[in-house]
Scaffold this motif. Structure first.
Motif, short mmCIF file in Angstrom:
data_model
loop_
_atom_site.label_atom_id
_atom_site.label_comp_id
_atom_site.label_asym_id
_atom_site.label_seq_id
_atom_site.Cartn_x
_atom_site.Cartn_y
_atom_site.Cartn_z
N UNK A 18 43.06 48.34 62.19
CA UNK A 18 43.00 48.45 60.72
C UNK A 18 41.66 49.08 60.36
N UNK A 19 41.73 50.27 59.75
CA UNK A 19 40.53 50.99 59.33
C UNK A 19 40.40 50.87 57.82
N UNK A 85 33.06 57.12 68.00
CA UNK A 85 31.88 56.65 68.73
C UNK A 85 32.21 56.43 70.19
N UNK A 86 31.23 56.67 71.11
CA UNK A 86 31.46 56.33 72.53
C UNK A 86 31.57 54.82 72.70
N UNK A 197 36.27 55.27 71.10
CA UNK A 197 37.10 54.13 70.71
C UNK A 197 38.54 54.58 70.43
N UNK A 198 38.68 55.74 69.75
CA UNK A 198 40.02 56.22 69.40
C UNK A 198 40.88 56.42 70.64
N UNK A 204 45.32 51.83 75.11
CA UNK A 204 45.76 50.43 75.19
C UNK A 204 46.99 50.16 74.32
N UNK A 205 47.52 51.18 73.65
CA UNK A 205 48.76 51.04 72.91
C UNK A 205 48.61 50.62 71.47
N UNK A 206 47.43 50.85 70.86
CA UNK A 206 47.21 50.49 69.47
C UNK A 206 47.62 51.62 68.53
N UNK A 207 48.18 51.24 67.38
CA UNK A 207 48.46 52.17 66.29
C UNK A 207 47.47 51.94 65.16
#
Length: 757
Positions: A18-19, A85-86, A197-198, A204-207
């Motif tokens: 969640x952004x 970001x790294x 991070x993206x 890892x399978x995140x939307x």
């Protein structure tokens, strides 16, 4: 909060990032949503939440992220953005060092503390923030990075007896668990790899969900796993305030109503298509174009507010380790809450490892222990507490009986009636070097009326510092002395006694009134002579401190008792004075009356005169709080000395007063400087005080011995060192030592530098 429920519903089948600019608030809202296992991820865009000063907090959240990604993945991650970001190396490391604690494990407290220190946890009085731990006896509290609440681990010798989650504010147990994993805190997060991070979270399978405010409405954008989607708008209306009205108005369009909570209303209150669900939500909403309404049961909020009120009333006052007093068992130590048979009990520790478990509903049986510097906890096996209670009850009853007896004295007649000496009274008024204020004149008239009326006088004079209460007392003392009765003026300090003695003597000796003083300034032989003169009716007014309570002072002629600064005397002292002789008129002076005296005046047991008007040409004192700065202090002292004035420098530590005297002597080599405190020889102290009265000493460095009633009109600057160590009433009294003439008075409250407070 509705937005968190929508995020929770999407998270049932998806892992989400969640952004949002409001992600930190969303993270905390997620605590109430059961379907969300969440984690907060700060990035470079989180600077408003974690400024540079608090980078340690940011580090701990990043390490929490490392622990969760290496173990059970959270299904929702909240962040402000900055996904390019790294990733820190700690998050990339699959192996996470952690301490696994289970109930019934053999584990030494010392080893646990050593491990927590090694892992980077900070010791504190209470573990209220992530990355903190606290130890009290056989209990260790710790707030790891992978839980929403801190954990309380209770040890029985070297065995883990229980593990409980607890509320960090109220200390109330939330739930129990059989095991817990405490991950390490890796302080260094600067060592990074090239992956962002993206990329990592996509791997890892995140939307991604974007949450933002548009036209005063929250908008949730969800792209799905393949990032291919059609835009669909869902409109939600908060109907919490007018739930019934909205349901009736949209009844035809609603296909299902979800009623959340234990419904107290009849089943036919809502339409037939209503579905009843146990649980709790914070409001009622209507989802347009979907035919859904979610209704909050009204009684849930009431029950929760009641429980919250009780929780605050009962539990917020006590911290783990506080000393308490139990009505039956006496002084003990509060050791938190324990659960037994699904009920909360307060654990109270007593001497010899004794323990009392008090049902939380009977918390009225304990009270905080106050006013004792080194409390001693009671032994449950002896009767000392019962004995102390009985003795205290008897003492209270005796004091009350004394007060009742004293107040009955007001109905008695005077043994010697006061004479009407209009000429002498007028002459004394004319000898007053200042102009009487209206309030002073009214107070004097009140006293004169009391002294010639049937029944005894018991009057309270309330007036601000320097408003002329002493002059009112002097007029009363003179009228009594002219009538041949003995007047006692009781004051709290030796210096004030000396000042009153000088004032009364200078004003009244021309009228044939003999004034004497009994204090430690007077030699033993001189005291014996004064006492003998009192016995032989050769003394009219005697001024003194607690020494006047002594049985060696003859009181058979006592007719008027004047008590100055009555808040500095205890009830027992005052009652002892009043019991010395029944038919005694009493006049009490104070700037800060104690509640008991005020209550007596409200009930009519005491008459009251108020002096609200300052003396003519009196200028309000200017007060300023300053950080300790010797250059500034030197400047304000020189300004006062250059206008011919005198300065008080107050430092209330006898052991270090010489140090400050040396500093001021070095700052002002040409000034006359001296120090005064209660530990000095009586003769030396009297000499210094009299020299300051006369103006021979320009700067007086002293303790609070100058607090009560000291009147030096030429001293108009006072510097109070370490002002944060005093109470408000005490500062008010001390400040009143300056500005007692026509000149502007200045008071400087000196405090240490901010980082030292």
């Amino acid at each position: 909060v509705v937005r968190s429920y929508f995020i929770g519903s999407i998270a049932l089948n998806n892992k989400l990032v969640v952004v949002s600019d409001d992600s930190f608030a969303l993270y905390h809202e997620s605590v109430g949503v059961a379907s969300i296992q969440s984690q907060y991820l700060p990035t470079f865009q989180s600077a408003d939440i974690f400024p540079e000063t608090f980078n340690l907090s940011k580090s701990k959240y990043v390490q929490a992220m490392a622990a969760t990604l290496a173990g059970d993945l959270p299904n929702v991650i909240y962040t402000e953005g900055g996904l390019n970001e790294p990733v820190p190396k700690s998050i990339m490391t699959k192996k996470v060092i952690s301490l696994h604690v289970r109930v019934d494990d053999r584990l030494l407290i010392a080893d646990t503390i050593k491990t927590l220190n090694k892992y980077g946890y900070d010791e504190n009085i209470q573990a209220k923030n992530i990355g903190e731990y606290a130890r009290r006896g056989g209990i260790v509290d710790v707030f790891p990075t992978n839980t929403k609440n801190p954990i309380r681990i209770e040890f029985n010798d070297d065995v883990v007896a229980s593990i409980r989650y607890y509320n960090p504010t109220s200390q109330v147990s939330v739930e129990t668990t059989n095991n817990i994993i405490i991950p390490t805190l890796i302080k260094n997060i600067s060592d990074v790899l090239s992956i962002t991070y993206k990329d990592k979270l996509m791997e890892l399978g995140y939307s991604t969900i974007k949450v933002g405010m548009t036209n005063n409405s929250w908008q949730i954008d969800f792209a799905g796993r393949n990032n291919n989607y059609e835009t669909e708008t869902i409109q939600i209306k908060d109907i919490s305030l007018k739930t019934d009205e909205y349901i009736t108005k949209n009844k035809q369009d609603i296909t299902a109503i979800y009623v959340v909570g234990n419904n107290s209303k009849p089943k036919d209150y809502y339409p037939n298509n209503s579905i009843y669900i146990n649980g709790h939500i914070n409001g009622s909403v209507l989802i347009y174009n979907s035919g859904l309404a979610i209704i909050k049961n009204d009684t849930i909020k009431k029950v929760n507010e009641y429980n919250k009120k009780r929780s605050e009333e009962y539990f917020y006052s006590y911290n783990w380790g506080d000393h308490i007093t139990h009505i039956d068992y006496g002084v003990g130590i509060y050791r938190g809450l324990v659960k037994k048979h699904n009920k909360d009990y307060l654990k109270l520790e007593y001497a010899k490892n004794s323990t009392v478990h008090l049902l939380a509903q009977r918390i009225d049986m304990i009270a905080p222990l106050v006013g004792t510097k080194k409390p001693k906890i009671n032994n449950l096996g002896d009767k000392s507490w019962t004995t102390r209670k009985e003795k205290t009850k008897k003492n209270i009853q005796d004091i009350i009986a004394d007060m009742v007896s004293i107040n009955k004295n007001r109905l008695l007649r005077r043994e010697i009636h006061y004479k009407q000496e209009d000429y002498l009274e007028k002459s004394i008024g004319e000898s007053f070097p200042y102009t009487e204020t209206g309030d002073q004149a009214a107070a004097i008239n009140d006293i004169y009326k009391d002294m010639v009326s049937p029944g005894l006088m018991d009057r309270l004079i309330i007036g601000d510092v320097g408003f002329g209460k002493t002059e009112v007392a002097l007029r009363a003392a003179a009228k009594a002395a002219f009538s041949g009765v003995l007047v006692m003026v009781v004051v709290p300090t030796t210096i004030l006694a000396n000042q009153h003695y000088i004032l009364f003597k200078n004003r009244l000796e021309n009228f044939g009134v003999t004034v004497e003083m009994l204090s430690r300034f007077i030699t033993h032989n001189k005291q014996k002579k004064i006492i003998n003169n009192i016995r032989n009716k050769q003394v009219d007014i005697v001024v003194g401190t607690h020494k006047l309570l002594s049985d060696t002072i003859p009181k058979n002629r006592l007719g008027l008792l004047i008590i100055d600064d009555e808040h500095r005397f205890g009830v027992v002292h005052k009652n002892k004075l009043l019991k010395l002789k029944k038919s005694v008129d009493v006049l009490t002076l104070t700037a800060t009356p104690i509640p008991r005296t005020l209550q007596q005046s409200l009930l009519g047991l005491k008459s009251v005169s108020l002096i609200n008007t300052p003396p003519v040409k009196r200028v309000p004192i200017k007060t300023q709080v300053v950080y300790q700065n010797w250059a500034f202090i030197k400047k304000v002292i020189k300004v006062e000395l250059n206008r011919g004035g005198q300065v008080y420098f107050l430092h209330n530590r006898i052991e270090s007063i010489r140090f400050y005297e040396k500093i001021i002597v070095d700052l002002l080599p040409g000034a006359t400087i001296a120090s005064a405190h209660g530990g000095m020889n009586s003769g030396d102290l009297e000499k210094i005080i009299l020299s300051f009265f006369k103006g021979s000493i320009q700067v007086l460095i002293s303790t609070t011995i100058i607090e009560a009633g000291l009147d030096v009109p030429n001293a108009n600057t006072i510097i109070i060192n370490s002002a944060q160590m005093y109470g408000l009433s005490q500062l008010y009294q001390i400040r009143g030592r300056v500005g007692r003439g026509e000149r502007q008075g200045f008071c400087y409250l000196v405090i240490p530098k901010e980082e030292s407070l």
